[in-house]
Write a protein that holds these residues in place. Sequence first.
Motif, mmCIF file in Angstrom:
data_model
loop_
_atom_site.group_PDB
_atom_site.id
_atom_site.type_symbol
_atom_site.label_atom_id
_atom_site.label_comp_id
_atom_site.label_asym_id
_atom_site.label_seq_id
_atom_site.Cartn_x
_atom_site.Cartn_y
_atom_site.Cartn_z
ATOM 1 N N LEU A 218 0.822 -1.631 0.091
ATOM 2 C CA LEU A 218 -0.083 -0.396 0.352
ATOM 3 C C LEU A 218 0.758 1.277 0.168
ATOM 4 N N SER A 219 1.530 1.415 0.916
ATOM 5 C CA SER A 219 2.820 2.978 0.814
ATOM 6 C C SER A 219 3.342 2.619 -0.659
ATOM 7 N N ALA A 220 3.634 1.428 -1.372
ATOM 8 C CA ALA A 220 4.469 1.770 -2.323
ATOM 9 C C ALA A 220 3.429 2.037 -3.330
ATOM 10 N N SER A 221 2.328 1.929 -3.358
ATOM 11 C CA SER A 221 1.277 2.106 -4.271
ATOM 12 C C SER A 221 0.810 3.838 -3.756
ATOM 13 N N GLY A 222 1.522 4.211 -3.148
ATOM 14 C CA GLY A 222 1.212 5.793 -2.751
ATOM 15 C C GLY A 222 0.198 5.478 -1.896
ATOM 16 N N ILE A 223 -0.434 5.216 -1.408
ATOM 17 C CA ILE A 223 -1.727 5.542 -0.110
ATOM 18 C C ILE A 223 -0.833 5.472 1.452
ATOM 19 N N THR A 224 -1.172 6.408 2.115
ATOM 20 C CA THR A 224 -1.248 6.423 3.163
ATOM 21 C C THR A 224 -2.215 5.122 4.140
ATOM 22 N N CYS A 225 -1.062 4.062 5.381
ATOM 23 C CA CYS A 225 -0.957 2.611 5.215
ATOM 24 C C CYS A 225 -0.983 3.142 6.905
ATOM 25 N N ASP A 226 -2.324 3.321 7.803
ATOM 26 C CA ASP A 226 -2.800 2.992 9.224
ATOM 27 C C ASP A 226 -2.754 1.822 9.443
ATOM 28 N N VAL A 227 -2.199 1.249 10.504
ATOM 29 C CA VAL A 227 -2.227 -0.130 10.805
ATOM 30 C C VAL A 227 -2.979 0.050 12.295
ATOM 31 N N LEU A 228 -3.422 -1.413 12.429
ATOM 32 C CA LEU A 228 -4.710 -1.765 13.858
ATOM 33 C C LEU A 228 -3.589 -2.723 13.829
ATOM 34 N N PRO A 229 -2.391 -2.910 14.688
ATOM 35 C CA PRO A 229 -2.157 -4.849 14.683
ATOM 36 C C PRO A 229 -3.159 -5.622 16.097
ATOM 37 N N THR A 230 -3.355 -6.428 15.680
ATOM 38 C CA THR A 230 -4.397 -7.535 16.528
ATOM 39 C C THR A 230 -3.795 -8.429 17.108
ATOM 40 N N SER B 96 8.143 -14.594 -2.244
ATOM 41 C CA SER B 96 9.339 -13.092 -3.378
ATOM 42 C C SER B 96 8.115 -11.959 -3.573
ATOM 43 N N PHE B 97 7.676 -11.072 -3.383
ATOM 44 C CA PHE B 97 6.792 -9.992 -4.305
ATOM 45 C C PHE B 97 7.002 -9.213 -4.263
ATOM 46 N N GLU B 98 8.370 -8.770 -3.754
ATOM 47 C CA GLU B 98 8.939 -7.125 -3.621
ATOM 48 C C GLU B 98 9.467 -7.635 -4.737
ATOM 49 N N GLN B 99 9.882 -8.122 -5.371
ATOM 50 C CA GLN B 99 10.764 -7.196 -6.991
ATOM 51 C C GLN B 99 9.635 -7.342 -7.844
ATOM 52 N N GLU B 100 8.265 -8.113 -7.330
ATOM 53 C CA GLU B 100 7.054 -7.568 -8.672
ATOM 54 C C GLU B 100 6.534 -6.235 -8.106
ATOM 55 N N ILE B 101 6.592 -5.851 -7.598
ATOM 56 C CA ILE B 101 6.084 -4.236 -6.418
ATOM 57 C C ILE B 101 6.349 -3.148 -8.252
ATOM 58 N N PHE B 102 7.333 -2.955 -8.529
ATOM 59 C CA PHE B 102 8.007 -2.045 -9.355
ATOM 60 C C PHE B 102 6.866 -2.386 -10.771
ATOM 61 N N GLY B 103 6.488 -3.418 -11.464
ATOM 62 C CA GLY B 103 5.624 -3.817 -12.145
ATOM 63 C C GLY B 103 4.116 -3.999 -11.770
ATOM 64 N N PHE B 104 4.182 -3.891 -10.960
ATOM 65 C CA PHE B 104 2.193 -3.731 -10.962
ATOM 66 C C PHE B 104 1.942 -1.856 -10.615
ATOM 67 N N ALA C 174 0.406 -13.769 -9.560
ATOM 68 C CA ALA C 174 0.935 -15.501 -9.927
ATOM 69 C C ALA C 174 1.721 -14.607 -9.609
ATOM 70 N N LYS C 175 2.748 -13.561 -10.883
ATOM 71 C CA LYS C 175 3.997 -12.793 -10.585
ATOM 72 C C LYS C 175 4.409 -13.805 -10.082
ATOM 73 N N ALA C 176 3.952 -12.884 -8.303
ATOM 74 C CA ALA C 176 5.177 -13.116 -7.142
ATOM 75 C C ALA C 176 5.557 -14.970 -6.651
ATOM 76 N N ILE C 177 4.075 -15.444 -6.542
ATOM 77 C CA ILE C 177 4.089 -17.271 -6.939
ATOM 78 C C ILE C 177 5.075 -17.800 -7.494
ATOM 79 N N ARG C 178 5.402 -17.154 -8.503
ATOM 80 C CA ARG C 178 6.216 -17.478 -10.022
ATOM 81 C C ARG C 178 7.354 -17.549 -9.598
#
Length: 270
Positions: free
Chosen positions: A24-36, A258-266, A240-244
């Motif tokens: 969410l942060s990478a997509s430019g959105i403020t991400c507030d959290v409530l940890p359960t 391993s989703f981190e390297q796919e964030i840019f493409g997303f 699907a890309k992160a799974i592959r």
Amino acid sequence: MRVLVINDLSCVGKCSLTVALPILSASGITCDVLPTAILSTHTGGFDGYTFRDLTGDIPDILKHWKSLGIRFDFIYSGYLGNIRQIQLVSSLKKEFLADGGKFIVDPVMGDDGKLYQGFEPAYVDKMRELCREADYILPNATEACLLSQKPYPVNKENVREVLSALSELCPFPIVTGITVDNDVAVYFTKRGRGLFSFTHENVEGFFCGAGDVFASAFVAGLANGKHESEAIYLASEFTAKAIRRSAREVSDKRYGLSFEQEIFGFLQNL
Ligand code: PXL
């Protein structure tokens, strides 16, 4: 644009908040959290994990937020540790969701036809009630069966029936991880009108946290103004890309995608 993510913090084994925050942060959105809850690892395959339930902290956190006048454009809930937390999420949605805001429920409670450790049937009933308050629900195939009280698994034959039962709970159910022949699909419907799907070639194995990657990317799409079906498409491509990539790069799948390297493409498609 502000999103509140209500989910656990599993320190090791990427899922929940450690997936939602970066996406969410990478997509430019403020991400507030409530940890359960804080866990040493998630519960899916590690023995001896620690679990600190944070239910007792939530009322004071909400009291403070109320004094600040905070409102959220999106509230996205995931892993809730117990029934009391489901009740707290239901009341905080009424108090903190901005006018016109959207409430997204990922009813995290099971996989592979079984409930996760620590959950019981009464929890499923409460989660079903929370789904009635949501604008979107994102169960996996197991959770879809538990919520709709249909036998597991979901397949080509009964998918329409399951989605139609879920539409009685929520106007926009989105069911992930449905196996169709050699493929895996996400199915969705809006107000029970039409049945739509996006499909990818199935990759053998269990990928922990994949549902969290999908749900976080879906919320990132919506929060960036995408139409629902496009947000589902982009989230399913990304997942699907992160799974592959994980199938190639991660030997112990318990540690998450391993989703981190796919964030840019997303982000390029967002
Ligand atoms: O990814 C779902 C999930 C989230 N949070 C916790 C979990 C799991 C799945 O096992 O254990 C704590």
